[in-house]
Design an enzyme around this catalytic site. Structure first.
Site, PDB file in Angstrom:
ATOM      1  N   LYS A  38      -0.424  -5.439  -2.206  1.00 58.56           N
ATOM      2  CA  LYS A  38      -0.129  -4.475  -0.939  1.00 58.56           C
ATOM      3  C   LYS A  38       0.856  -5.225   0.480  1.00 58.56           C
ATOM      4  O   LYS A  38       1.437  -5.200   1.563  1.00 58.56           O
ATOM      5  CB  LYS A  38      -1.360  -3.532  -0.965  1.00 58.56           C
ATOM      6  CG  LYS A  38      -0.992  -2.321  -1.913  1.00 58.56           C
ATOM      7  CD  LYS A  38      -2.679  -2.113  -0.921  1.00 58.56           C
ATOM      8  CE  LYS A  38      -2.898  -0.864  -2.390  1.00 58.56           C
ATOM      9  NZ  LYS A  38      -1.402  -0.256  -3.254  1.00 58.56           N
ATOM     10  N   GLU A 135      -6.591  -5.194  -0.500  1.00 62.20           N
ATOM     11  CA  GLU A 135      -6.613  -5.593  -1.855  1.00 62.20           C
ATOM     12  C   GLU A 135      -7.266  -7.206  -2.163  1.00 62.20           C
ATOM     13  O   GLU A 135      -6.907  -7.586  -3.706  1.00 62.20           O
ATOM     14  CB  GLU A 135      -5.334  -6.070  -2.210  1.00 62.20           C
ATOM     15  CG  GLU A 135      -4.781  -4.796  -3.437  1.00 62.20           C
ATOM     16  CD  GLU A 135      -3.215  -4.328  -3.818  1.00 62.20           C
ATOM     17  OE1 GLU A 135      -3.641  -3.081  -4.329  1.00 62.20           O
ATOM     18  OE2 GLU A 135      -2.264  -5.041  -3.285  1.00 62.20           O
ATOM     19  N   THR A 216      -0.744   8.319   7.299  1.00 58.75           N
ATOM     20  CA  THR A 216       0.187   9.004   6.363  1.00 58.75           C
ATOM     21  C   THR A 216      -0.163  10.275   5.910  1.00 58.75           C
ATOM     22  O   THR A 216      -0.993  10.676   5.403  1.00 58.75           O
ATOM     23  CB  THR A 216       0.610   8.234   6.365  1.00 58.75           C
ATOM     24  OG1 THR A 216      -0.377   7.611   5.238  1.00 58.75           O
ATOM     25  CG2 THR A 216       1.152   6.861   6.691  1.00 58.75           C
ATOM     26  N   LEU A 217       0.953  10.955   5.665  1.00 54.82           N
ATOM     27  CA  LEU A 217       0.742  12.610   5.378  1.00 54.82           C
ATOM     28  C   LEU A 217       2.204  12.590   4.165  1.00 54.82           C
ATOM     29  O   LEU A 217       2.310  13.717   3.764  1.00 54.82           O
ATOM     30  CB  LEU A 217       1.371  13.965   6.484  1.00 54.82           C
ATOM     31  CG  LEU A 217       0.494  13.239   7.650  1.00 54.82           C
ATOM     32  CD1 LEU A 217       0.326  14.693   8.653  1.00 54.82           C
ATOM     33  CD2 LEU A 217      -0.925  13.666   7.217  1.00 54.82           C
ATOM     34  N   THR A 245       6.431   4.958  -5.718  1.00 59.84           N
ATOM     35  CA  THR A 245       5.240   2.827  -5.876  1.00 59.84           C
ATOM     36  C   THR A 245       5.635   2.304  -4.661  1.00 59.84           C
ATOM     37  O   THR A 245       6.758   1.791  -3.625  1.00 59.84           O
ATOM     38  CB  THR A 245       5.817   1.759  -6.760  1.00 59.84           C
ATOM     39  OG1 THR A 245       5.533   3.536  -7.624  1.00 59.84           O
ATOM     40  CG2 THR A 245       4.776   1.292  -6.897  1.00 59.84           C
ATOM     41  N   GLY A 248       4.031   3.670   0.654  1.00 56.56           N
ATOM     42  CA  GLY A 248       2.672   3.738   2.728  1.00 56.56           C
ATOM     43  C   GLY A 248       3.281   1.606   2.738  1.00 56.56           C
ATOM     44  O   GLY A 248       3.001   1.291   4.174  1.00 56.56           O
ATOM     45  N   ASP A 249       3.141   1.191   1.806  1.00 53.08           N
ATOM     46  CA  ASP A 249       3.078  -0.584   2.466  1.00 53.08           C
ATOM     47  C   ASP A 249       4.487  -0.258   3.323  1.00 53.08           C
ATOM     48  O   ASP A 249       4.662  -1.533   4.218  1.00 53.08           O
ATOM     49  CB  ASP A 249       3.299  -1.222   1.081  1.00 53.08           C
ATOM     50  CG  ASP A 249       2.134  -1.041  -0.084  1.00 53.08           C
ATOM     51  OD1 ASP A 249       1.038  -1.201   0.568  1.00 53.08           O
ATOM     52  OD2 ASP A 249       1.995  -1.494  -1.385  1.00 53.08           O
TER      53      ASP A 249
HETATM   54  O1  RIB Z   1       1.103   0.286  -3.227  1.00 57.44           O
HETATM   55  C1  RIB Z   1       2.080   0.143  -4.115  1.00 57.44           C
HETATM   56  C2  RIB Z   1       1.321  -1.841  -4.643  1.00 57.44           C
HETATM   57  O2  RIB Z   1      -0.606  -1.302  -5.232  1.00 57.44           O
HETATM   58  C3  RIB Z   1       2.412  -1.924  -5.726  1.00 57.44           C
HETATM   59  O3  RIB Z   1       2.544  -3.197  -5.312  1.00 57.44           O
HETATM   60  C4  RIB Z   1       0.819  -2.804  -6.487  1.00 57.44           C
HETATM   61  O4  RIB Z   1       1.020  -4.329  -6.705  1.00 57.44           O
HETATM   62  C5  RIB Z   1      -0.350  -2.780  -6.494  1.00 57.44           C
HETATM   63  O5  RIB Z   1      -0.908  -3.435  -5.301  1.00 57.44           O
END
Ligand code: RIB
Length: 290
Positions: A38, A135, A216-217, A245, A248-249
């Protein structure tokens, strides 16, 4: 300058028809390897949005670690604040279903050894903004938040992944150091179930801690709840989903970049929403290189 303090992973991804239930085995035609984590995804997204970014994360003494550092360099993310840990570089095992939804297990490895105390003071002093997630160990995130605040930087906290358990004092302490809190609906429900500082609802959380809360929705966009109790909705852009995937980041990284560039919350929300929509259109958590 944006300092991202957080996780760095390599993502091992398998596409499946449906995400397996407990006890079930499903087959995938093959796997792909991507850069992730993340913190790393947020750093890459912020740099892609034009910000000057330093990543403070930890990788192991292995090939994955070396390739993560090289990935940052290629994407214009500074690695001078990166740390070398004794454990293996973090790995995320990701299954993505036919709709592009995912389930993720992170083997933290080196991420668990990151030390906020080992980030040279100069990186905090030079930062306009420090971006944090959940994380890496909470004590380290807390210390990074405190050091960033003491150095005059704004703190953007993405409460992801939401820990199942966290002490009330720790949660209060972390939120008290936060200027912008980004939550998805699951994270919001988790945090509100603990009623930090007696907060009733998301509005109460924003008001109680005097922070900007971004909810976030997914396909419905995002809401910005200001500390004064106002709520502003930002609609999502239509998108053909390939893989959610890291969307959100990407939202968090783009939001931080806009704020660091001096934009207001409304403008930053629009930029973040557009970046997150784009992120649903590529495989993996980070955009293809080149
Ligand atoms: O938010 C997605 C991420 O969550 C992935 O890239 C994975 O590595 C985890 O950290």
């Amino acid at each position: 300058m944006i300092l991202v303090f957080g996780s760095v992973n390599v993502d091992l991804v398998a596409r499946v028809e449906a995400i397996p239930r407990p006890g079930e085995t499903v087959l995938s035609p093959g796997s792909t390897t991507h850069f992730g984590g993340k913190g790393a995804n947020q750093a890459v997204a912020a740099a892609r949005a034009g910000a000057v970014v330093q990543m403070a994360g930890a990788v192991g003494p292995d090939a994955f670690g070396a390739s993560c550092l090289e990935n940052f360099r290629q994407r214009g993310v500074g690695v001078d604040a990166m740390q070398q840990a004794g454990l293996a570089t973090g790995v995320a095992f990701i299954t993505v279903d036919r709709q592009g939804e995912n389930a993720i297990t992170v083997a933290s490895g080196a991420n668990g050894q990151i030390r906020a105390a080992d980030v040279p003071q100069g990186w905090f002093d030079e930062s306009d903004l420090c971006v944090l997630q959940m994380e890496v160990p909470l004590a380290e995130t807390l210390l990074a938040a405190r050091r960033a605040r003491d150095a005059g930087a704004r703190v953007v906290l993405n409460y992801a992944p939401a820990p199942a358990r966290i002490g009330a004092d720790l949660l209060d302490g972390l939120l008290a150091l936060t200027d912008v809190l980004v939550l998805n609906e699951h994270e919001a429900a988790t945090i509100l179930s603990m009623a930090p500082r007696g907060a009733a609802g998301a509005e109460g959380l924003a008001r109680g801690f005097g922070l900007d809360l971004v909810l976030t929705l997914g396909a419905r966009g995002a809401d910005w709840l200001a500390a004064d109790g106002t709520r502003t909705h930002q609609p999502a852009l239509p998108v053909q989903v390939v893989d959610t995937t890291g969307a959100g980041d990407t939202f968090v990284g783009a939001l931080a970049a806009a704020l660091a560039a001096g934009q207001g919350m409304a403008q930053a929300m629009a930029a973040a929403t557009a970046a997150a929509a784009a992120a649903c259109g590529w495989e993996g958590a980070q955009p293809p290189l080149g």
